[in-house]
Scaffold this motif. Structure first.
Motif, PDB file in Angstrom:
ATOM      1  N   GLU A 267       0.738  -1.114  -0.094  1.00 19.97           N
ATOM      2  CA  GLU A 267       0.164   0.078   0.264  1.00 19.97           C
ATOM      3  C   GLU A 267       0.611   1.074   0.434  1.00 19.97           C
ATOM      4  N   MET A 268       2.278   1.208   0.609  1.00 19.99           N
ATOM      5  CA  MET A 268       2.458   2.645   0.589  1.00 19.99           C
ATOM      6  C   MET A 268       3.567   2.353  -0.418  1.00 19.99           C
ATOM      7  N   MET A 269       4.233   1.566  -0.686  1.00 27.02           N
ATOM      8  CA  MET A 269       5.011   1.538  -2.196  1.00 27.02           C
ATOM      9  C   MET A 269       4.831   0.638  -3.201  1.00 27.02           C
ATOM     10  N   ASN A 270       3.776  -0.012  -3.105  1.00 27.18           N
ATOM     11  CA  ASN A 270       3.476  -0.798  -4.761  1.00 27.18           C
ATOM     12  C   ASN A 270       4.115  -1.683  -4.781  1.00 27.18           C
ATOM     13  N   ILE A 271       4.504  -2.688  -3.601  1.00 28.63           N
ATOM     14  CA  ILE A 271       6.322  -3.152  -3.585  1.00 28.63           C
ATOM     15  C   ILE A 271       4.915  -4.415  -3.094  1.00 28.63           C
TER      16      ILE A 271
END
Length: 593
Positions: A267-271
């Motif tokens: 959700e924060m890094m799309n990783i």
């Protein structure tokens, strides 16, 4: 004269306007980033937390607004009413670069003097000046982005833990001084003369008591305090994500936290991080990387040489081994030509800061190995060393001989320093791993006794219980750290949950039964009335956010941090207090005597 809001109400944030807002009448409020007068037109960049929008003041639309706008200067706080139009010259570097607002009304809420620092991301002002005027520094887009990132990450964490049955519970800020860990920040008690509270280094005891109380699953995003020497990733007050669970063992805690980490990274890094995460025993981490928080983004792993050099003619190596020391090195593969003798000399100075007495080196050239220590070795001995390192032409071998802890410390830091110098550390490459099976104790040379590697409530492994009183240095803990790119972002353990084992632990740490009850009696008392097996973890939120935002200091992700001498240039704390306050607290300063 400063104006008030009156009937003007903000409708949008400046950075949120797009082409779908064209022909809408909007009201924006914020700070003047810059102003340009082109004769009959005035252009103002209006900045708020969301970004910048271009405002145009045209005499033909509103002469009154135009004349007021001509007085605007940088950092004036204003409100603007106007209509969104398509921008004639599109600015692809701005999120709002396709539109502009033609103003019909202007209010000036606050005038501003010329700021002592520029409100720009690339301002090269000193950190001390930035912290002195932190409220201005925080206006910079990068700083607001950091704080909003932190907020979102904390919210994701809260939501995940809430969805998984954790209850957010506050614990006291005023507690009892503790004998283990860093120095406490002490708070004198006015109503109990001569007695002190301590600000919490962590909520460790209270979260264990919450498990004893049947809360089952607890979390808290909480301030903690440690009076210790500061560096880039330390502050006197910092924030932990504190988590505790009942009826769990190591696998339960690690599994839950891996799912939390997966959610944060997605959700924060799309990783998408792959589960389960890599796990590495403490002993392997030290042997391979010289660190219990290894950076595994690059190689340069440690290689042992003891049996190859214990009888060699180079006394530095052979005598070190005879005296119980260690000889290890790293191979800087393919980068030997990057290091002249002068640069290697600087590397030697670097390892000396970690206690090493020197740094031996062997460079592999097209003419064979070259080294100032080559004369002490036969060709066969030198070839065996080169073979051990799997060294080839263009490689550079660096070797440290010293006490084992010095060797690990020096080489562990050296491999990272060289990776920095060679620009091998990609901040966008995120390598997570668990370090497990820590020693339960470590020996404190100054105090000449064993101290807890983590804290005195960490449970030993069942298979090592018989060693607790006879060979404590061999006991492994049910402890685990989560490491990201060479930085420990969290650590935890399964806790001791019965009084008898806890008393044995205190005894191993040199605490008598009386001392243990004096310092931790309330916890030991609680254990008498039925305590579930439990364990948890605490993340350093500041460090975690620092790494994910690509910063090198946690001061970049804390709103109002302290400098490296634990002071605030802005509020000028710590400060003196008046004599009356000291008298009320029954305190007399030694420096006044």
């Amino acid at each position: 004269m400063a104006e008030t809001l009156g009937s003007m109400k903000r409708t949008h944030m400046s950075g949120t306007l797009r082409t779908n807002n064209i022909d809408e009448e909007v009201v924006l409020m914020g700070w003047v980033q810059k102003r340009r007068n082109l004769g009959g037109l005035l252009f103002v960049d209006l900045r708020d937390r969301s970004g910048i929008a271009q405002i145009i003041f045209d005499k033909d639309i509103s002469e009154e607004a135009f004349l007021k706008a001509d007085k605007l200067r940088g950092e004036y706080v204003i409100g603007v009413k106007g209509v969104v139009k398509t921008r004639e010259s599109i600015n692809k570097n701005m999120l709002t670069g396709d539109i502009e607002i033609f103003a019909s009304e202007l209010k000036i809420f606050s005038e501003a003097q010329t700021p002592p620092i520029y409100i720009e991301d690339e301002d090269e002002v000193s950190e001390n000046l930035r912290l002195k005027y932190r409220y201005l520094d925080l206006r910079k887009p990068k700083m607001q982005k950091n704080l909003m990132f932190r907020h979102k990450m904390a919210k994701i964490t809260r939501d995940f833990l809430d969805e998984n049955g954790f209850v957010e519970t506050e614990t006291p800020m005023l507690g009892k001084p503790t004998p283990e860990g860093a120095r406490d920040y002490l708070v004198p008690s006015r109503v109990n003369p001569g007695k002190f509270y301590a600000l919490p280094q962590s909520p460790q005891l209270f979260k264990q008591l919450l498990m004893a109380s049947g809360m089952d699953r607890y979390f808290q995003i909480v301030k903690c305090f440690r009076d210790e020497d500061l560096r880039a990733d330390r502050q006197p007050e910092f924030t932990q994500i504190d988590i505790e669970m009942s009826f769990v063992d190591i696998e339960d805690v690690l599994s839950m936290n891996e799912r939390l980490l997966k959610k944060i990274f997605k959700e924060m890094m799309n990783i998408d991080i792959q589960l389960p995460l890599q796990r590495m025993p403490y002993s392997e981490a030290m042997e391979r990387y010289g660190s219990d928080k290894p950076d595994v983004r690059f190689g340069f792993e440690l290689t042992g040489l003891n049996e190859l050099v214990e009888n060699c003619g180079f006394k530095v190596f052979s005598d070190t081994i005879k005296n119980g020391g260690d000889v290890r090195g790293i191979n800087i593969k393919g980068h030997g030509d990057d290091y002249s003798r002068k640069k290697i000399g600087k590397l030697e100075d670097y390892v000396k800061t970690y206690g090493a007495k020197g740094l031996a080196w062997i460079k592999i050239t097209n003419e064979g190995p070259t080294s100032p220590i080559a004369k002490f070795f036969s060709d066969e001995e030198m070839n065996k060393i080169i073979e051990r390192f799997e060294a080839k032409e263009g490689d550079l071998i660096l070797i440290v001989a010293d006490r084992p802890n010095v060797v690990f410390d020096a080489l562990g830091h050296l491999r990272v320093e060289i990776a920095k110098q060679l620009d091998l550390l990609n901040k966008n490459d995120y390598k997570l791993l668990w370090v497990t099976d820590f020693p339960l104790f470590e020996y404190d040379e100054e105090e000449k006794r064993y101290v807890a590697k983590h804290h005195p409530f960490t449970s030993p492994k069942e298979e090592d219980l018989h060693l607790l009183e006879t060979e404590p240095h061999k006991v492994c803990a049910k402890a685990y750290d989560i490491v990201l790119n060479g930085v420990e972002i969290g650590g935890g353990s399964i806790r001791i949950h019965n009084s008898e084992l806890q008393q044995k632990m205190f005894k191993a740490l040199g605490l008598s039964e009386e001392e243990a009850w004096e310092k931790f009696g309330y916890l030991l008392e609680a254990f008498k009335y039925g305590t579930p097996p439990h364990g948890g973890i605490a993340y350093g939120l500041d460090r975690f956010v620092m790494l994910l935002t690509g910063n090198d200091s946690i001061r970049e992700v804390i709103a109002f941090p302290k400098t490296q001498n634990a002071s605030s240039p802005m509020t000028e704390d710590p400060s003196t207090v008046d004599k009356k306050q000291l008298e009320e607290l029954h305190i007399e300063l030694a420096l006044e005597k």
